[in-house]
Design a protein around this motif. Structure first.
Motif, PDB file in Angstrom:
ATOM      1  N   CYS A   1      -3.770  27.648 -57.130  1.00  0.00           N
ATOM      2  CA  CYS A   1      -2.465  27.046 -56.801  1.00  0.00           C
ATOM      3  C   CYS A   1      -2.620  25.926 -55.781  1.00  0.00           C
ATOM      4  CB  CYS A   1      -1.509  28.114 -56.285  1.00  0.00           C
ATOM      5  SG  CYS A   1      -0.912  29.209 -57.591  1.00  0.00           S
ATOM      6  N   ASP A   2      -3.585  26.040 -54.879  1.00  0.00           N
ATOM      7  CA  ASP A   2      -3.838  24.956 -53.928  1.00  0.00           C
ATOM      8  C   ASP A   2      -4.394  23.718 -54.623  1.00  0.00           C
ATOM      9  OD1 ASP A   2      -2.952  26.393 -51.751  1.00  0.00           O
ATOM     10  OD2 ASP A   2      -4.960  27.045 -51.130  1.00  0.00           O
ATOM     11  N   LEU A  47       0.772  24.322 -61.168  1.00  0.00           N
ATOM     12  CA  LEU A  47       0.554  25.763 -61.289  1.00  0.00           C
ATOM     13  C   LEU A  47       1.243  26.486 -60.143  1.00  0.00           C
ATOM     14  CD1 LEU A  47      -0.819  28.222 -62.640  1.00  0.00           C
ATOM     15  CD2 LEU A  47      -2.791  27.765 -61.172  1.00  0.00           C
ATOM     16  N   ALA A  48       1.141  25.930 -58.940  1.00  0.00           N
ATOM     17  CA  ALA A  48       1.797  26.536 -57.777  1.00  0.00           C
ATOM     18  C   ALA A  48       3.307  26.579 -57.970  1.00  0.00           C
ATOM     19  CB  ALA A  48       1.444  25.764 -56.518  1.00  0.00           C
ATOM     20  N   ASP A  49       3.883  25.514 -58.524  1.00  0.00           N
ATOM     21  CA  ASP A  49       5.326  25.498 -58.777  1.00  0.00           C
ATOM     22  C   ASP A  49       5.718  26.589 -59.772  1.00  0.00           C
ATOM     23  OD1 ASP A  49       5.552  23.353 -57.062  1.00  0.00           O
ATOM     24  OD2 ASP A  49       5.566  21.856 -58.676  1.00  0.00           O
ATOM     25  N   VAL A  81       4.036  29.394 -60.489  1.00  0.00           N
ATOM     26  CA  VAL A  81       3.831  30.718 -59.907  1.00  0.00           C
ATOM     27  C   VAL A  81       4.944  31.029 -58.917  1.00  0.00           C
ATOM     28  CG1 VAL A  81       2.289  32.080 -58.425  1.00  0.00           C
ATOM     29  CG2 VAL A  81       1.349  30.780 -60.325  1.00  0.00           C
ATOM     30  N   ASN A  82       5.332  30.063 -58.096  1.00  0.00           N
ATOM     31  CA  ASN A  82       6.432  30.283 -57.148  1.00  0.00           C
ATOM     32  C   ASN A  82       7.745  30.583 -57.874  1.00  0.00           C
ATOM     33  OD1 ASN A  82       4.989  30.063 -54.760  1.00  0.00           O
ATOM     34  ND2 ASN A  82       5.201  27.838 -54.725  1.00  0.00           N
TER      35      ASN A  82
END
Length: 96
Positions: free
Chosen positions: A77-78, A83-85, A87-88
């Motif tokens: 995600c970093d 992907l981070a968006d 997953v959040n």
């Protein structure tokens, strides 16, 4: 006597064996790709119901297992903001 419908085609044995090996290799690669995709999907989707366990272990080190288990996802995600968006967004579905 064999009829023409049941007789094997007149192909060289080496060519038939080679084509069977190629088909087996292709089947193995496709099966492996499907298994890896399913495993990674389940891994990412498992963070939703286990978010509070991960949060507690990551912040207070109550159980280092969850912090270590989800560290690759945190690093991914970093590296990849989309992907981070995603997953959040998915975690917010679980924590309301």
């Amino acid at each position: 006597m064999e009829s023409e419908l049941t007789s094997a085609p007149d192909l060289p044995e080496a060519e038939t064996e080679l084509s069977l090996r190629k088909k087996a290799r292709r089947r193995y690669l496709i099966g492996s790709l499907i298994q890896v995709t399913v495993f990674l999907s389940l891994y990412v989707l498992s963070i939703g119901p286990l978010f509070w366990q991960w949060y507690a272990s990551f912040n207070s080190m109550s159980s280092p297992f969850f912090a270590a288990f989800y560290m690759p996802l945190l690093m991914a995600c970093d590296i990849c903001p989309p992907l981070a968006d995603g997953v959040n967004w998915y975690i917010n579905l679980w924590i309301g």
